[in-house]
Design a protein around this motif. Sequence first.
Motif, PDB file in Angstrom:
ATOM      1  N   ALA A   1       0.835  -1.204   0.000  1.00 26.26           N
ATOM      2  CA  ALA A   1       0.000   0.000   0.000  1.00 26.26           C
ATOM      3  C   ALA A   1       0.871   1.256   0.000  1.00 26.26           C
ATOM      4  O   ALA A   1       0.592   2.220  -0.720  1.00 26.26           O
ATOM      5  CB  ALA A   1      -0.931  -0.008   1.215  1.00 26.26           C
ATOM      6  N   LEU A   2       1.940   1.249   0.803  1.00 27.11           N
ATOM      7  CA  LEU A   2       2.846   2.402   0.830  1.00 27.11           C
ATOM      8  C   LEU A   2       3.520   2.608  -0.525  1.00 27.11           C
ATOM      9  O   LEU A   2       3.704   3.741  -0.972  1.00 27.11           O
ATOM     10  CB  LEU A   2       3.907   2.215   1.911  1.00 27.11           C
ATOM     11  CG  LEU A   2       3.436   2.392   3.360  1.00 27.11           C
ATOM     12  CD1 LEU A   2       4.535   1.989   4.342  1.00 27.11           C
ATOM     13  CD2 LEU A   2       2.995   3.834   3.604  1.00 27.11           C
ATOM     14  N   GLY A   3       3.865   1.509  -1.183  1.00 24.30           N
ATOM     15  CA  GLY A   3       4.457   1.613  -2.516  1.00 24.30           C
ATOM     16  C   GLY A   3       3.511   2.269  -3.501  1.00 24.30           C
ATOM     17  O   GLY A   3       3.932   3.097  -4.333  1.00 24.30           O
ATOM     18  N   LEU A   4       2.228   1.955  -3.403  1.00 24.16           N
ATOM     19  CA  LEU A   4       1.236   2.579  -4.288  1.00 24.16           C
ATOM     20  C   LEU A   4       1.075   4.058  -3.957  1.00 24.16           C
ATOM     21  O   LEU A   4       0.873   4.882  -4.854  1.00 24.16           O
ATOM     22  CB  LEU A   4      -0.105   1.849  -4.163  1.00 24.16           C
ATOM     23  CG  LEU A   4      -0.149   0.434  -4.750  1.00 24.16           C
ATOM     24  CD1 LEU A   4      -1.497  -0.216  -4.460  1.00 24.16           C
ATOM     25  CD2 LEU A   4       0.110   0.442  -6.242  1.00 24.16           C
ATOM     26  N   LEU A   5       1.167   4.416  -2.674  1.00 23.29           N
ATOM     27  CA  LEU A   5       1.059   5.828  -2.297  1.00 23.29           C
ATOM     28  C   LEU A   5       2.234   6.638  -2.855  1.00 23.29           C
ATOM     29  O   LEU A   5       2.060   7.800  -3.234  1.00 23.29           O
ATOM     30  CB  LEU A   5       0.994   5.969  -0.774  1.00 23.29           C
ATOM     31  CG  LEU A   5      -0.287   5.433  -0.124  1.00 23.29           C
ATOM     32  CD1 LEU A   5      -0.233   5.626   1.391  1.00 23.29           C
ATOM     33  CD2 LEU A   5      -1.524   6.104  -0.693  1.00 23.29           C
ATOM     34  N   VAL A   6       3.398   6.040  -2.907  1.00 23.52           N
ATOM     35  CA  VAL A   6       4.549   6.716  -3.536  1.00 23.52           C
ATOM     36  C   VAL A   6       4.244   6.991  -5.002  1.00 23.52           C
ATOM     37  O   VAL A   6       4.534   8.071  -5.532  1.00 23.52           O
ATOM     38  CB  VAL A   6       5.822   5.864  -3.392  1.00 23.52           C
ATOM     39  CG1 VAL A   6       6.959   6.439  -4.227  1.00 23.52           C
ATOM     40  CG2 VAL A   6       6.244   5.785  -1.923  1.00 23.52           C
ATOM     41  N   ALA A   7       3.624   6.012  -5.684  1.00 15.76           N
ATOM     42  CA  ALA A   7       3.248   6.199  -7.090  1.00 15.76           C
ATOM     43  C   ALA A   7       2.195   7.294  -7.234  1.00 15.76           C
ATOM     44  O   ALA A   7       2.225   8.085  -8.182  1.00 15.76           O
ATOM     45  CB  ALA A   7       2.733   4.883  -7.674  1.00 15.76           C
ATOM     46  N   VAL A   8       1.268   7.353  -6.284  1.00 15.05           N
ATOM     47  CA  VAL A   8       0.244   8.406  -6.310  1.00 15.05           C
ATOM     48  C   VAL A   8       0.900   9.776  -6.209  1.00 15.05           C
ATOM     49  O   VAL A   8       0.581  10.711  -6.958  1.00 15.05           O
ATOM     50  CB  VAL A   8      -0.771   8.218  -5.154  1.00 15.05           C
ATOM     51  CG1 VAL A   8      -1.694   9.431  -5.043  1.00 15.05           C
ATOM     52  CG2 VAL A   8      -1.596   6.960  -5.369  1.00 15.05           C
ATOM     53  N   GLU A   9       1.838   9.913  -5.279  1.00 11.95           N
ATOM     54  CA  GLU A   9       2.483  11.214  -5.045  1.00 11.95           C
ATOM     55  C   GLU A   9       3.369  11.643  -6.207  1.00 11.95           C
ATOM     56  O   GLU A   9       3.687  12.824  -6.339  1.00 11.95           O
ATOM     57  CB  GLU A   9       3.297  11.150  -3.751  1.00 11.95           C
ATOM     58  CG  GLU A   9       2.409  11.059  -2.507  1.00 11.95           C
ATOM     59  CD  GLU A   9       3.196  10.813  -1.233  1.00 11.95           C
ATOM     60  OE1 GLU A   9       2.826  11.389  -0.195  1.00 11.95           O
ATOM     61  OE2 GLU A   9       4.184  10.052  -1.278  1.00 11.95           O
ATOM     62  N   ALA A  10       3.752  10.689  -7.056  1.00 15.62           N
ATOM     63  CA  ALA A  10       4.589  11.035  -8.213  1.00 15.62           C
ATOM     64  C   ALA A  10       3.786  11.699  -9.320  1.00 15.62           C
ATOM     65  O   ALA A  10       4.348  12.315 -10.214  1.00 15.62           O
ATOM     66  CB  ALA A  10       5.265   9.780  -8.764  1.00 15.62           C
ATOM     67  N   GLY A  11       2.445  11.580  -9.260  1.00 13.62           N
ATOM     68  CA  GLY A  11       1.597  12.165 -10.300  1.00 13.62           C
ATOM     69  C   GLY A  11       0.952  13.450  -9.830  1.00 13.62           C
ATOM     70  O   GLY A  11       1.200  13.919  -8.716  1.00 13.62           O
ATOM     71  N   PRO A  12       0.094  14.041 -10.664  1.00 14.71           N
ATOM     72  CA  PRO A  12      -0.614  15.262 -10.257  1.00 14.71           C
ATOM     73  C   PRO A  12      -1.630  14.955  -9.163  1.00 14.71           C
ATOM     74  O   PRO A  12      -2.403  14.003  -9.268  1.00 14.71           O
ATOM     75  CB  PRO A  12      -1.303  15.704 -11.557  1.00 14.71           C
ATOM     76  CG  PRO A  12      -1.435  14.462 -12.374  1.00 14.71           C
ATOM     77  CD  PRO A  12      -0.265  13.595 -12.025  1.00 14.71           C
ATOM     78  N   LEU A  13      -1.616  15.770  -8.103  1.00 14.65           N
ATOM     79  CA  LEU A  13      -2.497  15.544  -6.956  1.00 14.65           C
ATOM     80  C   LEU A  13      -3.342  16.779  -6.706  1.00 14.65           C
ATOM     81  O   LEU A  13      -2.824  17.890  -6.610  1.00 14.65           O
ATOM     82  CB  LEU A  13      -1.673  15.261  -5.696  1.00 14.65           C
ATOM     83  CG  LEU A  13      -1.164  13.837  -5.448  1.00 14.65           C
ATOM     84  CD1 LEU A  13      -0.422  13.791  -4.125  1.00 14.65           C
ATOM     85  CD2 LEU A  13      -2.293  12.846  -5.454  1.00 14.65           C
ATOM     86  N   ASP A  14      -4.661  16.576  -6.573  1.00 15.42           N
ATOM     87  CA  ASP A  14      -5.495  17.683  -6.110  1.00 15.42           C
ATOM     88  C   ASP A  14      -5.520  17.656  -4.581  1.00 15.42           C
ATOM     89  O   ASP A  14      -4.947  16.763  -3.931  1.00 15.42           O
ATOM     90  CB  ASP A  14      -6.906  17.594  -6.702  1.00 15.42           C
ATOM     91  CG  ASP A  14      -7.612  16.286  -6.379  1.00 15.42           C
ATOM     92  OD1 ASP A  14      -7.238  15.629  -5.384  1.00 15.42           O
ATOM     93  OD2 ASP A  14      -8.544  15.913  -7.114  1.00 15.42           O
ATOM     94  N   ALA A  15      -6.169  18.633  -3.978  1.00 11.81           N
ATOM     95  CA  ALA A  15      -6.131  18.770  -2.519  1.00 11.81           C
ATOM     96  C   ALA A  15      -6.759  17.568  -1.823  1.00 11.81           C
ATOM     97  O   ALA A  15      -6.253  17.086  -0.802  1.00 11.81           O
ATOM     98  CB  ALA A  15      -6.851  20.053  -2.114  1.00 11.81           C
ATOM     99  N   LEU A  16      -7.872  17.058  -2.387  1.00 17.47           N
ATOM    100  CA  LEU A  16      -8.544  15.919  -1.765  1.00 17.47           C
ATOM    101  C   LEU A  16      -7.666  14.673  -1.823  1.00 17.47           C
ATOM    102  O   LEU A  16      -7.533  13.951  -0.821  1.00 17.47           O
ATOM    103  CB  LEU A  16      -9.886  15.662  -2.455  1.00 17.47           C
ATOM    104  CG  LEU A  16     -10.698  14.470  -1.916  1.00 17.47           C
ATOM    105  CD1 LEU A  16     -11.014  14.646  -0.441  1.00 17.47           C
ATOM    106  CD2 LEU A  16     -11.995  14.291  -2.726  1.00 17.47           C
TER     107      LEU A  16
END
Length: 240
Positions: free
Chosen positions: A173-188
Amino acid sequence: ERFRRRLDALPADTRWLLQLAAAEPVGDPVRVWRAAEQLGIATEAATPAAEAGLVEFGARVRFRHPLVRSAAYRSASLQVRQDIHRALAQVTDPKIDPDRRAWHRAQATPGPDEDVAAELERSAGRAQARGGLAAAAAFLERASMLTPGPARRTRRLLAAARVKRAAGALDAALGLLVAVEAGPLDALSAAEVEHLRGLIALVQRGPSDAARLLLSAARRLEPLDAGLARDTHLEALWAA
């Protein structure tokens, strides 16, 4: 390695048939033979493998040992694997077994494809409804890899991370969160990432780190999602 050497000694069509059988997880002989027909593999190709004692073609396709299946599948090139999964998807009934068909389609797809990704997401919903969290997470993770749009990809990655955490696969799960943070993120999405990190920290790092992360996430969520903010405040209080 021993099994790999024995596979290498078989005729090319026999190796191809075993690679196909290894990609069909339940050993359904009808599905294997129908896919073999799609690929132009004759039934005689089974004989050398059966005589070598590596596999049995009967009411089920049974490998002598799980490592034979592993060696057979890994011996196939990426292109061969894609061809095999494409053939298996074509012979899998979308009404009777939609999830297996979706998985084979995903393994046959070389690049982003929203149609296949959406089908995997639907399969994840069905798996989660029956309590199959690990399967749901696998479907969502693969769906995110095939998603062309960055915003939708982030949403699917977050969903996969949530299900991985629920299934107890915390490092994944933490590995996927790293991938999430590498892309464009909105505030939510950024607040949801912090929320998930807090829930994982509660298990991995202890309650004080978790309470800090959860409280920060709850405050970020307040103007964005009141219901989730309230739940996250309660989780922070519980951690504290």
